[in-house]
Design an enzyme around this catalytic site. Sequence first.
Site, short mmCIF file in Angstrom:
data_model
loop_
_atom_site.label_atom_id
_atom_site.label_comp_id
_atom_site.label_asym_id
_atom_site.label_seq_id
_atom_site.Cartn_x
_atom_site.Cartn_y
_atom_site.Cartn_z
N GLU A 106 -21.33 -98.93 5.03
CA GLU A 106 -21.85 -97.84 4.22
C GLU A 106 -20.89 -96.66 4.17
OE1 GLU A 106 -25.22 -98.99 2.56
OE2 GLU A 106 -24.43 -96.98 2.30
N ASP A 107 -20.63 -96.20 2.98
CA ASP A 107 -19.95 -94.91 2.78
C ASP A 107 -18.62 -94.77 3.50
OD1 ASP A 107 -22.07 -94.48 1.17
OD2 ASP A 107 -22.91 -92.80 2.26
N ASP A 109 -22.64 -102.09 0.81
CA ASP A 109 -23.71 -101.73 -0.12
C ASP A 109 -23.20 -100.88 -1.28
OD1 ASP A 109 -26.49 -101.72 -0.89
OD2 ASP A 109 -26.42 -99.58 -0.43
N ASP A 110 -22.21 -100.03 -1.02
CA ASP A 110 -21.70 -99.16 -2.10
C ASP A 110 -21.04 -99.99 -3.19
OD1 ASP A 110 -22.28 -96.74 -0.58
OD2 ASP A 110 -20.72 -97.51 0.73
N ASN A 153 -24.71 -89.58 -7.45
CA ASN A 153 -25.62 -88.89 -6.53
C ASN A 153 -24.90 -87.71 -5.90
OD1 ASN A 153 -27.77 -90.80 -6.70
ND2 ASN A 153 -26.56 -92.19 -5.47
N TYR A 194 -34.07 -90.92 2.34
CA TYR A 194 -32.81 -91.40 1.80
C TYR A 194 -32.36 -90.45 0.68
CZ TYR A 194 -28.88 -94.20 1.22
OH TYR A 194 -27.56 -94.56 1.14
N ARG A 225 -41.29 -89.53 17.82
CA ARG A 225 -42.45 -89.54 18.72
C ARG A 225 -43.28 -90.81 18.62
NH1 ARG A 225 -42.68 -84.52 16.42
NH2 ARG A 225 -44.56 -84.96 15.23
N ASN A 271 -31.82 -97.35 -7.74
CA ASN A 271 -31.70 -97.10 -6.31
C ASN A 271 -31.32 -98.41 -5.59
OD1 ASN A 271 -32.30 -96.52 -3.60
ND2 ASN A 271 -33.85 -95.01 -4.23
N GLU A 316 -14.91 -97.24 -6.36
CA GLU A 316 -15.57 -98.36 -5.68
C GLU A 316 -16.79 -98.88 -6.44
OE1 GLU A 316 -17.40 -97.63 -1.66
OE2 GLU A 316 -15.26 -97.31 -1.34
N ALA A 317 -17.67 -97.94 -6.81
CA ALA A 317 -18.93 -98.35 -7.47
C ALA A 317 -18.62 -98.98 -8.83
CB ALA A 317 -19.85 -97.15 -7.63
N ARG A 325 -17.07 -90.93 3.30
CA ARG A 325 -17.44 -90.66 1.89
C ARG A 325 -18.96 -90.76 1.79
NH1 ARG A 325 -18.65 -93.52 -2.78
NH2 ARG A 325 -19.39 -94.75 -1.07
N ASN A 356 -12.76 -94.96 -0.12
CA ASN A 356 -12.32 -95.99 -1.08
C ASN A 356 -11.29 -96.96 -0.55
OD1 ASN A 356 -13.70 -95.51 -3.25
ND2 ASN A 356 -12.26 -94.07 -4.16
N LYS A 396 -30.82 -95.80 5.94
CA LYS A 396 -30.80 -97.15 5.34
C LYS A 396 -31.68 -98.10 6.16
CE LYS A 396 -27.79 -97.01 1.93
NZ LYS A 396 -27.43 -97.67 0.73
N ALA A 425 -13.78 -94.81 -12.00
CA ALA A 425 -13.20 -96.14 -11.86
C ALA A 425 -12.98 -96.43 -10.38
CB ALA A 425 -11.87 -96.21 -12.61
N ARG A 474 -53.20 -86.55 9.01
CA ARG A 474 -52.76 -85.24 9.52
C ARG A 474 -51.33 -84.95 9.04
NH1 ARG A 474 -53.74 -86.10 14.50
NH2 ARG A 474 -55.78 -85.12 14.44
#
Length: 583
Positions: free
Chosen positions: A257-258, A280-281, A422, A114, A93, A467, A316-317, A167, A261, A185, A314, A69
């Site tokens: 996460e996020d 994770d970043d 992204n 995500y 729910r 990803n 964090e990532a 960020r 910097n 996440k 240049a 459904r």
Amino acid sequence: MLSRLRTTWSLRPCVSVCRWAHTKERGRPLMLSPRTNKGMAFSLKERQVLGIHGLLPPKVETQEIQALRFQNNLKKMTDPLEKYIYLMGIQERNERLFYRVLMEDIDELMPIVYTPTVGLACMHYGHIFRRPKGLFISILDKGHIRSILDNWSENDVSAVVVTDGERILGLGDLGVYGMGIPVGKLCLYTACAGIRPEKCLPVVIDVGTDNETLLADPLYMGLYQKRDRSQAYDDLIDEFMEAVVDKYGQDTLIQFEDFGNHNASRILRKYREKYCTFNDDIQGTAAVALAGLMAAQRVIGKPITAHRLLFLGAGEAAVGIANLIVMAMMEEGMNPDEARKRIWMYDKHGLLVKDRQEEMFPNQEPFVHDSPGNIGSFLDAVNTIEPTAIIGVSGAGRLFTHDVIKSMGALNERPIIFALSNPTTKAECTAEDAYTLTDGRCLFASGSPFDPVTLSDGRVITPGQGNNAYIFPGVALAVILSGVRHISDTVFLEAAKTLAAQLTDKDLEDGRLYPPLSKIREVSLQMAVKVVEYVYSKGMAFRYPEPIDKNGFVRATVWNTDYDSLLPETYDWPDVSFGPKTK
Ligand code: NAD
């Protein structure tokens, strides 16, 4: 004798009725809680015993039909944000049904729960808000965080994902609206790695926001104040970390996460040896990007030590990816200075070179080199440095121009082009541009998904999506299961190798640098097995006895979406009739 019989006879129905009445009271809360609700899948016996018979349509449905459904309704929707709201509604729910729908269509729905759609959902959080999810801790709660954790309904949490909203993806400061990120996440912790949802706690830490639009919006839901950047911020994070391990134990995994910097790398350095934590970043991104490079190596047949890499961005990532590439090169026998010399970075002020006027940060230092000449544009940098790979992590949009892509095609037989920023609009180039401008020779990966590209000769190439979800759920499962206390960068190096090894020759032929998203659950479980093997072999695991069969150990823990019976087995059930009433 007669009086004893009488007592027994008269007591039995009374006990039964009392118990049944108690159970009936439980029925409605069970229906209202997403963790126990089954909707129309409550069996007839459950409906009658729990006192919810008649509160649902008479048909008893299988979960498969229930999922159908929702799947049908989702197919009719074209707006991603509408799909996000609809999916989150299912989660509110009926949790098991939500995960079934998500897992059955993970390649279609991951971009909804995500990135990229979650970014949109965070931007509109206050406007699309239905029910709160996760735990909100503000700077006004200083001194009381432990008691706020006591308000969370679960006492046995294994993993916390936390953001301060500064960020969010490539979208900047969204304050408390960043809650969508930890929620999303952790959905992937469960959907990809089978970590039980009740063991996962999403947290947003609200210290204010510098986003003027939000501060002027009457629907904003956080503190109406500028970000607190004083010592109080650090004290709050310290208190949060202590409260989490005090409540849930020392080996509770805390994923950052996020964060902005200036805080992300500082916080990681501060806590990585004291807590079971990762960012994770920085680390997850590094592992997924390195895995893409390793997969490209399998195609080109060139060792990682033979590459010269130029980053656009240049931050964090970029620094996280570069450091992990250096580790991978060192593992191949290269000395660290040599390895660092092979990596260049270009930020919003230009190439990172010695004696540059504009500010540079200490973590960028290893990648600051002597100037190779007069470099103005990024195209100049490409033509002078002659990289084998360019990696875009600037969050600044289409800066891999046609000329940049063509130059990469002229310099390399198989150029590597990663446009990792992204959401999709911020990617450094599209998959179509990368492939068509290099006659299909480039090895391309992006942060957000792109559709397959058909070349003029009819070839169809499927772009890889770098990803982080290929990495963090599997690593998290392994860390939780093996009781790792400190997560070393070598764990992420191992994760990258495991991911690259999971590509089939057919995947590589199709142009993929990552396995299809539809296989992500198996990819995550295999990664967890390899990481468990690795951490035990390196003495990093603290859960004993060490499992002999690591594969069986990991797979035995995996949560699935089958409904549990809600009828206690030991219950003394009254004899009730379940069939339809016949006249
Ligand atoms: P950041 O803010 O730390 O760094 C951005 C960097 O880009 C800075 O060095 C900045 O100087 C540079 N920059 C900005 N505008 C520029 C311009 N016009 N020209 C050249 N350089 C410019 O951000 P971050 O955490 O490093 O993330 C950057 C991007 O990477 C974001 O879009 C994020 O979504 C993306 N990212 C992707 C993944 C993934 O795909 N797996 C993971 C993490 C981050």
